[in-house]
Motif scaffolding. Structure first.
Motif, mmCIF file in Angstrom:
data_model
loop_
_atom_site.group_PDB
_atom_site.id
_atom_site.type_symbol
_atom_site.label_atom_id
_atom_site.label_comp_id
_atom_site.label_asym_id
_atom_site.label_seq_id
_atom_site.Cartn_x
_atom_site.Cartn_y
_atom_site.Cartn_z
ATOM 1 N N PHE A 176 3.569 4.580 2.852
ATOM 2 C CA PHE A 176 4.722 4.094 2.109
ATOM 3 C C PHE A 176 5.507 3.074 2.911
ATOM 4 O O PHE A 176 5.615 3.169 4.129
ATOM 5 N N SER A 208 6.898 9.375 -5.124
ATOM 6 C CA SER A 208 6.249 8.792 -6.307
ATOM 7 C C SER A 208 7.307 8.273 -7.280
ATOM 8 O O SER A 208 7.105 7.264 -7.947
ATOM 9 N N SER A 251 8.374 4.943 -5.807
ATOM 10 C CA SER A 251 7.380 3.876 -5.926
ATOM 11 C C SER A 251 7.216 3.467 -7.387
ATOM 12 O O SER A 251 6.819 2.337 -7.686
ATOM 13 N N ASN A 252 7.569 4.357 -8.301
ATOM 14 C CA ASN A 252 7.549 3.976 -9.714
ATOM 15 C C ASN A 252 8.705 3.032 -10.061
ATOM 16 O O ASN A 252 8.535 2.110 -10.857
ATOM 17 N N PRO A 272 10.636 -3.426 -0.381
ATOM 18 C CA PRO A 272 10.105 -3.665 -1.732
ATOM 19 C C PRO A 272 9.764 -5.125 -2.017
ATOM 20 O O PRO A 272 9.167 -5.425 -3.052
ATOM 21 N N VAL A 323 10.233 1.443 -3.396
ATOM 22 C CA VAL A 323 9.377 1.717 -2.258
ATOM 23 C C VAL A 323 7.973 1.308 -2.643
ATOM 24 O O VAL A 323 7.590 1.363 -3.806
ATOM 25 N N LEU A 324 7.200 0.864 -1.667
ATOM 26 C CA LEU A 324 5.845 0.405 -1.946
ATOM 27 C C LEU A 324 4.836 1.449 -1.485
ATOM 28 O O LEU A 324 4.910 1.943 -0.374
ATOM 29 N N LYS A 325 3.889 1.742 -2.351
ATOM 30 C CA LYS A 325 2.847 2.694 -1.994
ATOM 31 C C LYS A 325 1.601 1.919 -1.599
ATOM 32 O O LYS A 325 1.142 1.056 -2.346
#
Lengths: 130, 130
Positions: free
Chosen positions: B70, B50, B53-54, B74, B58-60
């Motif tokens: 995940f 998390s 991804s914030n 990016p 990384v993409l959630k």
DNA sequence: TTCTTTGCAAAGCGTTTGCACTAGA
DNA sequence: TCTAGTGCAAACGCTTTGCAAAGAA
């Protein structure tokens, strides 16, 4: 599929969803239904919501932020989710169905459709921010 | 935001995600990381995922079917989810960013972007179905 | 030392399910 | 009658969190 019997509770859920543009969560549906059926259980609400979204009478919106939301309008349309207040709005906009064709062009498989959620800040939040 | 300190575990998570196109779930990441750090905990994996991804490293992907996935890439790109095997694929396709403009046209608010998932049947499932 | 990150385990939250009972056809 | 639907409560799966110990700066 299976045989469906009439149920007051299911009917009432459909009615409630048809009469609101609020895209409520299962829990919100439950709270409202309790005013009519004080003994209704959350399990029944979940069971009927998933039943209705399977038959296509209701739309399930999984925006990935906790709980799913439900939309009583089964006609294809797009949704906007406000980053600030988390409200879900219906969008009245030109069709974007052509993007499925675009996706299909270089793909070895069959793209049937897409799920799209728009996000940003809604009108009333913009107003508040001033 | 807060000060970040180096962590072997976080580095290893990034490395693993960068080296796969599998769009793993948190649990899958955990399983792989355990081969390198047998004592790593699921909590650590979740905390780092998390965090990453914030920061956008990384993409959630929340496709609404149970657990999030995940993606170590990016760069903006689209995803395809197979209805049959549930695999997530990267799509190499022309940009569809113009749909944000379309959404903005009749909306009293600010549409900033969108999340789109394409679905259908992937190449290898089509092959299996024959 | 100081502050972040970790491992562990417990808790949290939304959703699903088993079961005996109720109610629609 | 027969079967689908209900209420209740417990269970489930994924994710988050509190806390003391470990590790980076």
């Amino acid at each position: 599929m299976a045989n469906l019997k009439f149920s007051r509770q299911r009917e009432s859920i459909k009615e409630y969803l048809a009469g609101t543009t609020e895209h409520p969560t299962a829990d919100t549906v439950y709270m409202h239904l309790r005013e009519v059926y004080p003994n209704i259980s959350l399990g029944t609400v979940y069971r009927n919501l998933s039943l209705l979204s399977n038959t296509g009478e209701v739309l399930k919106i999984s925006c990935g932020d906790g709980s799913d939301r439900f939309d009583g309008n089964p006609n294809p349309h797009n949704h906007f989710i406000c980053k600030q207040c988390n409200h879900v709005y219906d969008l009245e906009m030109d069709s974007i169905e052509h993007i499925t064709k675009i996706a299909n062009e270089n793909f070895t498989g069959e793209v049937e459709g897409h799920i799209t959620y728009f996000y940003g800040t809604c009108g009333s939040c913009l107003e508040k921010n001033k």
